[in-house]
Scaffold this motif. Structure first.
Motif, PDB file in Angstrom:
ATOM      1  N   SER A  22      19.488 -18.026 -82.597  1.00 55.29           N
ATOM      2  CA  SER A  22      20.725 -18.358 -81.879  1.00 55.29           C
ATOM      3  C   SER A  22      21.907 -18.379 -82.844  1.00 55.29           C
ATOM      4  CB  SER A  22      20.587 -19.710 -81.175  1.00 55.29           C
ATOM      5  OG  SER A  22      20.206 -20.672 -82.100  1.00 55.29           O
ATOM      6  N   PHE A  23      23.119 -18.598 -82.314  1.00 57.57           N
ATOM      7  CA  PHE A  23      24.319 -18.655 -83.163  1.00 57.57           C
ATOM      8  C   PHE A  23      24.146 -19.740 -84.222  1.00 57.57           C
ATOM      9  CE2 PHE A  23      27.352 -17.131 -79.534  1.00 57.57           C
ATOM     10  CZ  PHE A  23      26.788 -15.864 -79.618  1.00 57.57           C
ATOM     11  N   SER A  24      24.540 -19.409 -85.445  1.00 54.61           N
ATOM     12  CA  SER A  24      24.302 -20.367 -86.538  1.00 54.61           C
ATOM     13  C   SER A  24      25.158 -21.630 -86.408  1.00 54.61           C
ATOM     14  CB  SER A  24      24.574 -19.695 -87.881  1.00 54.61           C
ATOM     15  OG  SER A  24      25.910 -19.236 -87.918  1.00 54.61           O
ATOM     16  N   ILE A  25      26.266 -21.563 -85.645  1.00 49.33           N
ATOM     17  CA  ILE A  25      27.118 -22.768 -85.527  1.00 49.33           C
ATOM     18  C   ILE A  25      26.363 -23.907 -84.829  1.00 49.33           C
ATOM     19  CG2 ILE A  25      29.452 -21.808 -85.656  1.00 49.33           C
ATOM     20  CD1 ILE A  25      29.400 -21.856 -82.507  1.00 49.33           C
ATOM     21  N   PHE A  26      25.357 -23.572 -84.004  1.00 46.65           N
ATOM     22  CA  PHE A  26      24.603 -24.617 -83.311  1.00 46.65           C
ATOM     23  C   PHE A  26      23.508 -25.223 -84.180  1.00 46.65           C
ATOM     24  CE2 PHE A  26      25.933 -22.091 -79.452  1.00 46.65           C
ATOM     25  CZ  PHE A  26      26.919 -23.003 -79.098  1.00 46.65           C
ATOM     26  N   THR A  27      23.034 -24.432 -85.131  1.00 45.60           N
ATOM     27  CA  THR A  27      21.934 -24.931 -85.971  1.00 45.60           C
ATOM     28  C   THR A  27      22.412 -25.364 -87.350  1.00 45.60           C
ATOM     29  OG1 THR A  27      21.499 -22.623 -86.501  1.00 45.60           O
ATOM     30  CG2 THR A  27      20.106 -23.615 -84.810  1.00 45.60           C
ATOM     31  N   ASP A  28      23.661 -25.037 -87.673  1.00 41.01           N
ATOM     32  CA  ASP A  28      24.225 -25.347 -88.985  1.00 41.01           C
ATOM     33  C   ASP A  28      24.268 -26.867 -89.199  1.00 41.01           C
ATOM     34  OD1 ASP A  28      25.615 -25.232 -91.353  1.00 41.01           O
ATOM     35  OD2 ASP A  28      27.578 -25.089 -90.388  1.00 41.01           O
ATOM     36  N   THR A  29      23.728 -27.324 -90.334  1.00 39.90           N
ATOM     37  CA  THR A  29      23.724 -28.764 -90.608  1.00 39.90           C
ATOM     38  C   THR A  29      24.873 -29.169 -91.534  1.00 39.90           C
ATOM     39  OG1 THR A  29      22.146 -28.391 -92.374  1.00 39.90           O
ATOM     40  CG2 THR A  29      21.244 -29.040 -90.234  1.00 39.90           C
ATOM     41  N   GLY A  30      25.757 -28.205 -91.808  1.00 45.49           N
ATOM     42  CA  GLY A  30      26.930 -28.512 -92.635  1.00 45.49           C
ATOM     43  C   GLY A  30      27.985 -29.245 -91.808  1.00 45.49           C
ATOM     44  N   TRP A  31      29.114 -29.512 -92.440  1.00 45.71           N
ATOM     45  CA  TRP A  31      30.170 -30.274 -91.759  1.00 45.71           C
ATOM     46  C   TRP A  31      30.726 -29.533 -90.546  1.00 45.71           C
ATOM     47  CZ3 TRP A  31      29.963 -35.081 -92.216  1.00 45.71           C
ATOM     48  CH2 TRP A  31      29.603 -35.672 -93.429  1.00 45.71           C
ATOM     49  N   MET A  32      30.716 -28.190 -90.629  1.00 46.24           N
ATOM     50  CA  MET A  32      31.183 -27.384 -89.505  1.00 46.24           C
ATOM     51  C   MET A  32      30.287 -27.603 -88.276  1.00 46.24           C
ATOM     52  SD  MET A  32      33.353 -24.968 -88.648  1.00 46.24           S
ATOM     53  CE  MET A  32      33.568 -23.627 -87.504  1.00 46.24           C
ATOM     54  N   GLY A  33      28.982 -27.524 -88.502  1.00 47.19           N
ATOM     55  CA  GLY A  33      28.011 -27.717 -87.423  1.00 47.19           C
ATOM     56  C   GLY A  33      28.085 -29.121 -86.847  1.00 47.19           C
ATOM     57  N   ILE A  34      28.234 -30.110 -87.724  1.00 49.91           N
ATOM     58  CA  ILE A  34      28.326 -31.506 -87.276  1.00 49.91           C
ATOM     59  C   ILE A  34      29.629 -31.721 -86.488  1.00 49.91           C
ATOM     60  CG2 ILE A  34      28.618 -33.895 -88.105  1.00 49.91           C
ATOM     61  CD1 ILE A  34      26.586 -33.150 -90.328  1.00 49.91           C
ATOM     62  N   GLY A  35      30.702 -31.103 -86.965  1.00 46.31           N
ATOM     63  CA  GLY A  35      31.997 -31.213 -86.268  1.00 46.31           C
ATOM     64  C   GLY A  35      31.916 -30.624 -84.866  1.00 46.31           C
ATOM     65  N   ILE A  36      31.250 -29.478 -84.742  1.00 47.11           N
ATOM     66  CA  ILE A  36      31.102 -28.848 -83.416  1.00 47.11           C
ATOM     67  C   ILE A  36      30.244 -29.734 -82.509  1.00 47.11           C
ATOM     68  CG2 ILE A  36      29.986 -26.885 -82.235  1.00 47.11           C
ATOM     69  CD1 ILE A  36      31.151 -25.136 -84.533  1.00 47.11           C
ATOM     70  N   SER A  37      29.178 -30.280 -83.080  1.00 49.25           N
ATOM     71  CA  SER A  37      28.320 -31.180 -82.298  1.00 49.25           C
ATOM     72  C   SER A  37      29.101 -32.402 -81.820  1.00 49.25           C
ATOM     73  CB  SER A  37      27.142 -31.648 -83.147  1.00 49.25           C
ATOM     74  OG  SER A  37      26.023 -30.860 -82.888  1.00 49.25           O
ATOM     75  N   LEU A  38      29.939 -32.944 -82.699  1.00 47.17           N
ATOM     76  CA  LEU A  38      30.756 -34.122 -82.341  1.00 47.17           C
ATOM     77  C   LEU A  38      31.713 -33.773 -81.194  1.00 47.17           C
ATOM     78  CD1 LEU A  38      31.763 -35.922 -85.651  1.00 47.17           C
ATOM     79  CD2 LEU A  38      30.729 -36.972 -83.637  1.00 47.17           C
ATOM     80  N   PHE A  39      32.293 -32.580 -81.273  1.00 46.39           N
ATOM     81  CA  PHE A  39      33.216 -32.124 -80.230  1.00 46.39           C
ATOM     82  C   PHE A  39      32.483 -32.020 -78.882  1.00 46.39           C
ATOM     83  CE2 PHE A  39      34.870 -28.443 -77.813  1.00 46.39           C
ATOM     84  CZ  PHE A  39      36.133 -28.918 -77.508  1.00 46.39           C
ATOM     85  N   VAL A  40      31.278 -31.421 -78.916  1.00 45.70           N
ATOM     86  CA  VAL A  40      30.502 -31.248 -77.680  1.00 45.70           C
ATOM     87  C   VAL A  40      30.106 -32.624 -77.116  1.00 45.70           C
ATOM     88  CG1 VAL A  40      28.432 -30.226 -76.667  1.00 45.70           C
ATOM     89  CG2 VAL A  40      29.693 -28.956 -78.374  1.00 45.70           C
ATOM     90  N   VAL A  41      29.722 -33.555 -77.993  1.00 45.74           N
ATOM     91  CA  VAL A  41      29.381 -34.915 -77.541  1.00 45.74           C
ATOM     92  C   VAL A  41      30.597 -35.556 -76.866  1.00 45.74           C
ATOM     93  CG1 VAL A  41      28.869 -37.263 -78.379  1.00 45.74           C
ATOM     94  CG2 VAL A  41      27.498 -35.357 -79.171  1.00 45.74           C
ATOM     95  N   ALA A  42      31.778 -35.365 -77.466  1.00 45.91           N
ATOM     96  CA  ALA A  42      33.008 -35.948 -76.896  1.00 45.91           C
ATOM     97  C   ALA A  42      33.299 -35.362 -75.516  1.00 45.91           C
ATOM     98  CB  ALA A  42      34.182 -35.694 -77.841  1.00 45.91           C
ATOM     99  N   ILE A  43      33.131 -34.062 -75.350  1.00 45.98           N
ATOM    100  CA  ILE A  43      33.396 -33.424 -74.049  1.00 45.98           C
ATOM    101  C   ILE A  43      32.366 -33.904 -73.010  1.00 45.98           C
ATOM    102  CG2 ILE A  43      33.474 -31.208 -72.801  1.00 45.98           C
ATOM    103  CD1 ILE A  43      35.929 -31.693 -74.582  1.00 45.98           C
ATOM    104  N   ALA A  44      31.095 -33.984 -73.434  1.00 41.04           N
ATOM    105  CA  ALA A  44      30.047 -34.469 -72.516  1.00 41.04           C
ATOM    106  C   ALA A  44      30.362 -35.905 -72.087  1.00 41.04           C
ATOM    107  CB  ALA A  44      28.685 -34.396 -73.188  1.00 41.04           C
ATOM    108  N   ALA A  45      30.813 -36.729 -73.042  1.00 39.96           N
ATOM    109  CA  ALA A  45      31.139 -38.124 -72.728  1.00 39.96           C
ATOM    110  C   ALA A  45      32.330 -38.203 -71.774  1.00 39.96           C
ATOM    111  CB  ALA A  45      31.432 -38.880 -74.016  1.00 39.96           C
ATOM    112  N   LEU A  46      33.340 -37.355 -71.979  1.00 43.73           N
ATOM    113  CA  LEU A  46      34.520 -37.392 -71.102  1.00 43.73           C
ATOM    114  C   LEU A  46      34.190 -36.881 -69.699  1.00 43.73           C
ATOM    115  CD1 LEU A  46      37.336 -36.360 -73.590  1.00 43.73           C
ATOM    116  CD2 LEU A  46      36.936 -38.606 -72.589  1.00 43.73           C
ATOM    117  N   ASN A  47      33.135 -36.060 -69.592  1.00 43.16           N
ATOM    118  CA  ASN A  47      32.679 -35.638 -68.269  1.00 43.16           C
ATOM    119  C   ASN A  47      32.196 -36.834 -67.448  1.00 43.16           C
ATOM    120  OD1 ASN A  47      32.332 -32.686 -67.233  1.00 43.16           O
ATOM    121  ND2 ASN A  47      32.241 -32.559 -69.446  1.00 43.16           N
ATOM    122  N   LEU A  48      31.713 -37.861 -68.157  1.00 41.86           N
ATOM    123  CA  LEU A  48      31.272 -39.077 -67.451  1.00 41.86           C
ATOM    124  C   LEU A  48      32.428 -39.712 -66.687  1.00 41.86           C
ATOM    125  CD1 LEU A  48      28.973 -40.939 -70.012  1.00 41.86           C
ATOM    126  CD2 LEU A  48      28.283 -40.025 -67.816  1.00 41.86           C
TER     127      LEU A  48
END
Lengths: 262, 60
Positions: free
Chosen positions: A188-214
């Motif tokens: 899959s796209f490396s941005i989803f599996t990347d454990t660097g700060w970029m990958g963590i930042g993207i994960s944080l963004f997705v968590v924030a959007i999922a939370a705001l969907n609540l």
């Protein structure tokens, strides 16, 4: 006198007592949704999800893999049938059908439970204790946002809805592209599996959007209750809430895995 | 550590289901810029469907 003759003779009645909707409203006043009902349905769906998740967690094997795959497929179809399917520039490809929610809600909960059980079991094998942290964080985020919504600290507006909707659609399209990409390349796209700060930042963004969907789910339930929506909207609201909670849980689990594998 | 996190999660879940039963504050509900969900989720139309607002006179 036939219906049409009567209408020709007397014309259309503006009297609210004669109008059929007035009778209908009175007759069906007990069939209106309530917050209490939506909470109970959310509890039922959560119970079904946990039940099927514990099954797929505890019983491994080819039969369970097949059952899980079928469960996930049926769950996704149920979600599309109920929430509809929207695409940029085209509009609704499948229209939302909230009246299906009493039937599709439990199917969705069981199907997604199988998926959560599988994912959680694999995550727990790699990082012991991670599942309890992800579950706790999910409910902590949900309770905090609910408190913020109920007290009026977070106020969803039309622009807020559009922003969250666009971001959510963008995330799902990226996931879909990554899935199609993985079918051809095996990764899959490396941005989803990347454990660097970029990958963590993207994960944080997705968590924030999922939370705001609540917040949107809370507003849907609240408004449907205020407007005296039909009883099936309790199931619809509960299903929407469960879908977001499941997404939030998976994203939090993914974020924690990235953090722990650093 | 994990026990503490589990207790926090359990308390959060209980708080979540407890708060969900209450109506939102008037600060939240009495606003003119609220999104109109009935525009996107057609529950009114589904329910009333083809019914008209006129009295239904049965044919004899």
């Amino acid at each position: 006198m036939s219906r049409h003759q009567a209408l020709d003779t007397f014309g259309r009645s503006g009297n609210p007592i004669i109008r059929s909707s007035a009778f209908q409203d009175k007759a069906t006043s007990g069939d209106r949704m309530s917050l209490e009902g939506a909470v109970n349905k959310t509890g039922i769906l959560l119970f079904l999800t946990v039940l099927s998740a514990s099954l797929s967690w505890n019983f491994q094997g080819p039969l369970m893999s097949l059952l899980s795959s079928v469960g996930i497929f049926v769950g996704v179809i149920s979600a599309i049938a109920t929430f509809g399917f929207y695409f940029f520039f085209i509009g609704w490809i499948v229209n939302p059908r909230p009246h299906l929610a009493p039937k599709t809600g439990p199917i969705y909960a069981v199907g997604m439970g199988f998926m959560i059980g599988m994912i959680s079991q694999q995550a727990e094998a790699m990082f012991p204790g991670i599942v309890i942290q992800a579950v706790s964080l999910t409910f902590f985020v949900a309770a905090s946002l609910l408190l913020a919504y109920k007290t009026g600290i977070i106020k969803p507006t039309q622009n807020f809805v559009l922003m969250i909707f666009a971001a959510t659609l963008g995330i799902f399209l990226t996931y879909l592209s990554s899935f199609i990409f993985s079918l051809f390349t095996g990764s899959s796209f490396s941005i989803f599996t990347d454990t660097g700060w970029m990958g963590i930042g993207i994960s944080l963004f997705v968590v924030a959007i999922a939370a705001l969907n609540l917040v949107l789910d809370f507003d849907i339930i609240e408004q449907a209750d205020e407007q005296g929506a039909p009883k099936y909207m309790e199931w619809f609201g509960a299903m929407a809430l469960m879908a977001t909670l499941i997404w939030l849980y998976i994203e939090i689990l993914r974020l924690l895995m990235k953090l722990r594998s650093r | 550590m994990n026990t503490l996190i589990a207790i926090l999660g359990l308390l959060s879940a209980l708080l979540f289901f407890y708060l969900l039963r209450f109506k939102a504050s008037s600060k939240q509900t009495n606003r003119s810029n609220r999104p109109k969900w009935s525009k996107y989720i057609p529950y009114k139309d589904e329910e009333r469907g083809s019914q008209s607002d006129d009295a239904d006179f049965p044919d004899k």
